[in-house]
Design a protein around this motif. Sequence first.
Motif, PDB file in Angstrom:
ATOM      1  N   LYS A 238      26.041  82.095 -31.817  1.00 36.47           N
ATOM      2  CA  LYS A 238      27.465  82.017 -32.134  1.00 36.47           C
ATOM      3  C   LYS A 238      27.991  83.380 -32.575  1.00 36.47           C
ATOM      4  O   LYS A 238      27.271  84.169 -33.191  1.00 36.47           O
ATOM      5  N   LYS A 292      23.717  70.775 -37.390  1.00 36.98           N
ATOM      6  CA  LYS A 292      25.048  70.211 -37.229  1.00 36.98           C
ATOM      7  C   LYS A 292      26.041  71.008 -38.069  1.00 36.98           C
ATOM      8  O   LYS A 292      25.716  71.495 -39.139  1.00 36.98           O
ATOM      9  N   GLY A 293      27.259  71.138 -37.587  1.00 38.13           N
ATOM     10  CA  GLY A 293      28.272  71.897 -38.316  1.00 38.13           C
ATOM     11  C   GLY A 293      28.121  73.377 -38.077  1.00 38.13           C
ATOM     12  O   GLY A 293      27.883  73.831 -36.959  1.00 38.13           O
ATOM     13  N   CYS A 294      28.231  74.162 -39.140  1.00 33.19           N
ATOM     14  CA  CYS A 294      28.111  75.616 -39.036  1.00 33.19           C
ATOM     15  C   CYS A 294      26.659  76.003 -38.777  1.00 33.19           C
ATOM     16  O   CYS A 294      25.742  75.492 -39.425  1.00 33.19           O
ATOM     17  N   ALA A 295      26.454  76.954 -37.840  1.00 28.86           N
ATOM     18  CA  ALA A 295      25.089  77.372 -37.504  1.00 28.86           C
ATOM     19  C   ALA A 295      24.392  78.026 -38.684  1.00 28.86           C
ATOM     20  O   ALA A 295      23.158  78.020 -38.771  1.00 28.86           O
ATOM     21  N   CYS A 297      24.791  77.154 -41.935  1.00 27.89           N
ATOM     22  CA  CYS A 297      24.869  76.335 -43.145  1.00 27.89           C
ATOM     23  C   CYS A 297      23.512  76.160 -43.839  1.00 27.89           C
ATOM     24  O   CYS A 297      23.462  75.936 -45.050  1.00 27.89           O
ATOM     25  N   CYS A 307      30.685  72.367 -44.356  1.00 29.02           N
ATOM     26  CA  CYS A 307      29.914  73.248 -43.474  1.00 29.02           C
ATOM     27  C   CYS A 307      28.815  72.488 -42.735  1.00 29.02           C
ATOM     28  O   CYS A 307      28.438  72.862 -41.621  1.00 29.02           O
ATOM     29  N   GLU A 311      31.958  72.087 -37.346  1.00 24.37           N
ATOM     30  CA  GLU A 311      31.796  73.474 -36.906  1.00 24.37           C
ATOM     31  C   GLU A 311      33.089  74.246 -37.162  1.00 24.37           C
ATOM     32  O   GLU A 311      34.169  73.785 -36.790  1.00 24.37           O
TER      33      GLU A 311
END
Length: 355
Positions: A238, A292-295, A297, A307, A311
């Motif tokens: 990302k 899951k969510g922010c890479a 986190c 977070c 995402e």
Amino acid sequence: MLDAARSKPLVEVRGLKMYFPIHTGLLRRHTGDVKAVNDISFDIYEGETLGLVGESGCGKSTCGRALIRLYDITAGSVKIDGVEIGHTDQATLRPLRPKMQMVFQDPQASLNPRLTVAEIIGEPLVEHTRMTKAERLARVYELMDAVGLNRRFANRYSHEFSGGQRQRIGIARALALNPKFIVCDEPIAALDVSIQAQVVNLLEELQDRLGLTYLFISHDLSMVRHIADRVAVMYLGKMVELGPRDPLFGEPLHPYTQALLSAVPEPDPSLENTRQRIILKGDVPSPANPPKGCAFCTRCPKVMDVCRQAEPGFREVAPGRFVACHLYDTTNQKTAGRTGASEASPQTYQHGEHA
């Protein structure tokens, strides 16, 4: 350096994905994907150098190779000089190849040991032009002069040269067809420190003289700070932050960028003893199974509940400065201590500070 307000995008990337399939079992079934590049968008402007940084395995080199279609991309759009090449077949792509070239990380591995220097540099001319043998040799000599190689070495083989000289051969080969865009994939990583500055200075000199546009991929942050106009930071496939060089190095916004820059040694001993290092806990998750969510986190020192669930979008939070972090969401501005963050796509960047 470059004034982006007066430049147009040469490279436009939207939603780029580069997945490598995982096959397991006796029947080699497709059971998953390594998400090396996972939905990133950005522009590179004519005449600028965009630095791409991040730790090993984050997808930097894969991104660079995907941009010039050394890989068939999984999804997304890549335009170079206004022409869509993301899903163009190889036969149609061939006439477009002269516009985009690459300088590889290991100069020894990227040069054919069975060819002389003249044959290596002249190979693109054989493939893409109808020059006579004399015209090709004259062009080879011109390119050797441009990168600081003695013409008398034209009939030598690559193993007879030092690492720095081999990289100059690679640069000369990349310049043979007068490209507009060059991907420099860690071009100094395999070189001695004393040679690195020479190669970077050569790249800058050629850019000024020929109007080249670079994607400069490196893990050497001090060298990126020297050569880049803008800097993009990647983590686990990302893009987490993008902005002009000096503001990004002076006040990094994303927690990962802050941790990355805190690891750069400070040459002043008094400052080195007082600066605060940010030590990240845990290991980088697998790109085959990102969180899951922010890479980020699982390692972020400022992680919030949101977070781990959603995402973050890639938002413009200041002119020309983009960040993918919930700390800058308008819904989380009390937590972040900031206001005015707005959803924006990378193409809204038309101006900003440049050194």
